[in-house]
Scaffold this active site. Structure first.
Site, short mmCIF file in Angstrom:
data_model
loop_
_atom_site.label_atom_id
_atom_site.label_comp_id
_atom_site.label_asym_id
_atom_site.label_seq_id
_atom_site.Cartn_x
_atom_site.Cartn_y
_atom_site.Cartn_z
N ASP A 176 0.85 -1.19 0.00
CA ASP A 176 0.00 0.00 0.00
C ASP A 176 0.89 1.24 0.00
O ASP A 176 1.97 1.23 0.61
CB ASP A 176 -0.87 0.01 1.27
CG ASP A 176 -2.13 0.83 1.11
OD1 ASP A 176 -3.22 0.23 1.12
OD2 ASP A 176 -2.03 2.07 0.99
N TYR A 192 -13.05 8.61 -13.54
CA TYR A 192 -12.76 7.45 -12.71
C TYR A 192 -13.39 6.18 -13.32
O TYR A 192 -12.75 5.12 -13.40
CB TYR A 192 -13.31 7.70 -11.30
CG TYR A 192 -13.31 6.48 -10.41
CD1 TYR A 192 -12.12 5.97 -9.90
CD2 TYR A 192 -14.50 5.83 -10.08
CE1 TYR A 192 -12.12 4.84 -9.09
CE2 TYR A 192 -14.51 4.71 -9.27
CZ TYR A 192 -13.31 4.22 -8.78
OH TYR A 192 -13.32 3.11 -7.98
#
Ligand code: UD1
Length: 327
Positions: free
Chosen positions: A33, A142
């Site tokens: 991450d 998006y």
């Protein structure tokens, strides 16, 4: 030896829940991450954890090199609003990042990839509930990058020049909510936004008339579907909707959250504001395919899921949110 699964976005809301479930079912879990919206404290201590970015191929290589049997590719730029204000970043994270992950899967012959796609790929659907065969006409940047990434994943699996079998599955997730959802990020999920508003005593803002609907699906159900798909050969090459089939309006969501805090729209500041670009209208999933193929059924209904999420949020707010705000 335990099989190794890599979760990109493993410190985030969805990724960290998947890590917990995979650990419980005997996998060795590796989380990666960049902590742009995730938090290291979300990562289960039994998981191996790397702070790394999917945009950086060299960083990915360090993780893949240690051996990966399956990938859950969840890392992404998830905000519709930010996709318009910073389209290049949205493209880089969601498309280039996915291409980097795919390229590592090919290099290391990782035979299994599950991808986090989105209901935003549908745009304004012709028919609701929305079936997977609906034409994809995303209306947000998006939605476009999620659509492109999904196609890259599936087109890669279909390449006839691969010398190994590459099994891929995508989930077009509807509005995932639940424990560990962002509570202080105005660009992340409306349920967390409203709960965060109430915790901080801020007004709630409802865009448009609030009658637009979303299909809120609890994280526990979402995680169960991903695990079922990982273990099912029927999931090979499939794209599944992941929702509940039950729509709720944003006004209803606001009322539910307000009520849980002993408030109502009459005695709490609720503002109505214009609709934002890329906002969808009536979104609800047809879940017949995932039901039939994986035998999956959503188990946490809206009222129960929201109650659990709000209880978690109140507890969480008392411990960590204040620290998050200052970092
Ligand atoms: C959300 C996710 C997206 C994900 C998709 C499917 C975000 C920002 N978007 O899209 O990543 O792929 O679900 O799971 O997490 N609203 C308000 N007031 C607010 C915030 C939102 O009225 O303060 C409204 C919005 O205008 C929209 C609805 O609530 O109509 C849902 O908003 P939101 O959860 O932010 O995004 P989605 O477009 O549903």
């Amino acid at each position: 030896m335990k099989k190794r699964v890599l979760i990109t976005g493993g410190a985030g809301f969805i990724g960290s829940h998947l890590a917990d479930k995979l650990l419980a079912s005997g996998w060795h879990v590796v989380c990666l991450d960049n902590e742009s919206t995730g938090f290291a404290y979300n990562v289960n201590p039994q998981a191996e954890y790397y702070k790394a970015d999917v945009r950086n191929s060299a960083e990915l290589d360090k993780v893949f090199r240690k051996g990966v049997d399956a990938v859950f590719h969840i890392a992404g730029q998830t905000s519709t609003i930010l996709s318009f204000t910073d389209p290049k970043n949205d493209l880089e994270v969601n498309v280039h990042g996915t291409l980097n992950v795919l390229s590592k899967c090919l290099q290391y012959k990782v035979s299994r990839l599950l991808f986090a796609s989105s209901m935003t790929t549908y745009g304004f659907p012709e028919k609701v509930p929305i079936h997977e065969n609906e034409i994809l006409k995303p209306v947000s940047y998006y939605g476009i990058t999620k659509y492109a990434a999904e196609r890259y994943v599936h087109a890669t699996a279909l390449r006839n020049d691969l010398d190994f079998k590459f099994f891929v599955t995508s989930f077009r997730m509807f509005n995932v909510y639940g424990e560990r959802q962002g509570l202080n990020n105005p660009y992340q999920g409306v349920a967390g936004i409203f709960i965060g508003n109430l915790l901080r005593g801020e007004p709630i803002t409802i865009h448009s008339d609030g009658e637009q609907t979303r299909d809120f699906v609890h994280i526990e159900d979402v995680a169960r579907a991903w695990i079922l798909a990982l273990n099912s050969s029927e999931a090979d090459g499939r794209v599944f909707n992941l929702g509940t089939g039950v729509p709720h309006s944003i006004n209803r969501l606001a009322d539910t959250v307000l009520e849980a805090f002993g408030k109502s729209r009459k005695d709490y500041p609720v503002r109505y504001a214009p609709l934002r670009p890329g906002d969808q209208k009536n979104m609800v999933a047809d879940i017949s395919l995932v039901r039939k193929t994986l035998g999956w059924e959503p188990k946490v209904n809206f009222n129960e899921g929201m109650k659990r999420t709000i209880q978690w949020a109140i507890k969480h707010d008392a411990t960590t949110v204040k620290t998050e705000k200052t970092t």
